[in-house]
Design a protein around this motif. Structure first.
Motif, PDB file in Angstrom:
ATOM      1  N   GLU A  28       0.811  -1.218   0.000  1.00 20.09           N
ATOM      2  CA  GLU A  28       0.000   0.000   0.000  1.00 20.09           C
ATOM      3  C   GLU A  28       0.846   1.272   0.000  1.00 20.09           C
ATOM      4  N   GLU A  29       1.907   1.274   0.784  1.00 18.41           N
ATOM      5  CA  GLU A  29       2.763   2.466   0.849  1.00 18.41           C
ATOM      6  C   GLU A  29       3.353   2.781  -0.522  1.00 18.41           C
ATOM      7  N   PHE A  30       3.731   1.762  -1.252  1.00 21.41           N
ATOM      8  CA  PHE A  30       4.291   1.943  -2.588  1.00 21.41           C
ATOM      9  C   PHE A  30       3.268   2.535  -3.547  1.00 21.41           C
ATOM     10  N   TYR A  31       2.034   2.033  -3.501  1.00 17.47           N
ATOM     11  CA  TYR A  31       1.007   2.497  -4.422  1.00 17.47           C
ATOM     12  C   TYR A  31       0.471   3.884  -4.065  1.00 17.47           C
ATOM     13  N   LEU A  32       0.567   4.261  -2.794  1.00 17.47           N
ATOM     14  CA  LEU A  32       0.098   5.581  -2.388  1.00 17.47           C
ATOM     15  C   LEU A  32       1.185   6.652  -2.477  1.00 17.47           C
TER      16      LEU A  32
END
Length: 251
Positions: free
Chosen positions: A192-196
């Motif tokens: 999630e951190e990567f996509y956000l």
């Protein structure tokens, strides 16, 4: 020569010729609006056929029907075929950070953020997404603008107040021989951190489609043609050349 008459109810003198002219103008405007609507529907149908990977023969027939109902039905069948061929289907919802209040600007930014998400995802699904021969192996994603559905909102305060609750909702299809080791929902949650990162996305939520993909597709597209035009729906990959853009580095 104008024909004057006395209106029995109002007692006012009316010009019948003027009244007749108004009817002609009104009829002309109605025909003009109908022609404009048909042209818009035709444009939307051609856009759908050319940019959503639907066979053009499906929509561009001898007597094409570009009605919202017909196009939603075609897209639903399109999703069903992919699921039948073994593609993993998920409902995907995008919530955004505060965006401009103007609807056109908001929708444009939403689509650009969805494209950014896709550019990150595609490298995790296929090793060489820029190769034309790999186009059929790329994930399919379509996202439509969607207003808030209050009864399904878990944290109503931010979801209703930010961007008036408007968000993006769609369906993502992952090919059978994907590089992903987990289901898409587990993968996005873990990364999630990567996509956000470096985006205006506030959250991404996925739910696997376990049954009746046609019904789910129609539900996702419920506002298309009603509150939002078909050109507001984003289809990825749009064309093969889109995959040639340099994707962001993966963590």
């Amino acid at each position: 020569m104008a024909v004057l008459c006395l209106n029995e109810k109002s007692g006012r003198i009316q010009d019948r010729r003027s009244k007749s002219r108004k009817k002609v103008v009104s009829h002309h405007n109605t025909e003009k609006n109908a022609a404009k609507s048909r042209k818009t529907d035709e444009y939307a149908g051609k856009l759908l056929a050319s940019r959503s990977n639907l066979p053009a023969s499906i929509l561009l027939r001898e007597n094409p029907d570009f009605s919202d109902k017909r196009m939603v039905s075609e897209v639903s069948s399109y999703i069903k075929r992919y699921v039948f061929e073994g593609w993993e289907a998920s409902i995907i919802s995008f919530m955004f950070k505060p965006l401009p209040n103007k609807r056109a600007s908001m929708l444009r930014i939403m689509n650009s953020e969805v494209e950014l998400f896709y550019s990150k995802l595609v490298t995790r699904v296929d090793r060489d997404p820029t190769a034309p021969s790999h186009f059929q192996r790329l994930p399919r994603l379509f996202v439509a603008p969607d207003p808030p559905v209050y009864k399904h909102i878990k944290d109503p305060r931010p979801n209703v107040t930010i961007n008036d609750g408007f968000h993006g909702q769609g369906i993502c299809l992952i090919p059978p021989n994907s590089r992903l080791k987990d289901e898409l929902c587990l993968h996005v949650k873990a990364k999630e951190e990567f996509y956000l990162r470096d985006s205006r996305l506030r959250s991404i939520h996925l739910t696997p489609i376990k049954s009746d993909p046609e019904y789910v597709t129609k539900y996702v597209m419920k506002m298309v043609g009603r509150q939002f035009a078909w050109e507001n729906v984003i289809w990825l990959p749009k064309v093969i050349s889109e995959a040639k853009n340099t994707p962001p580095s993966t963590p």
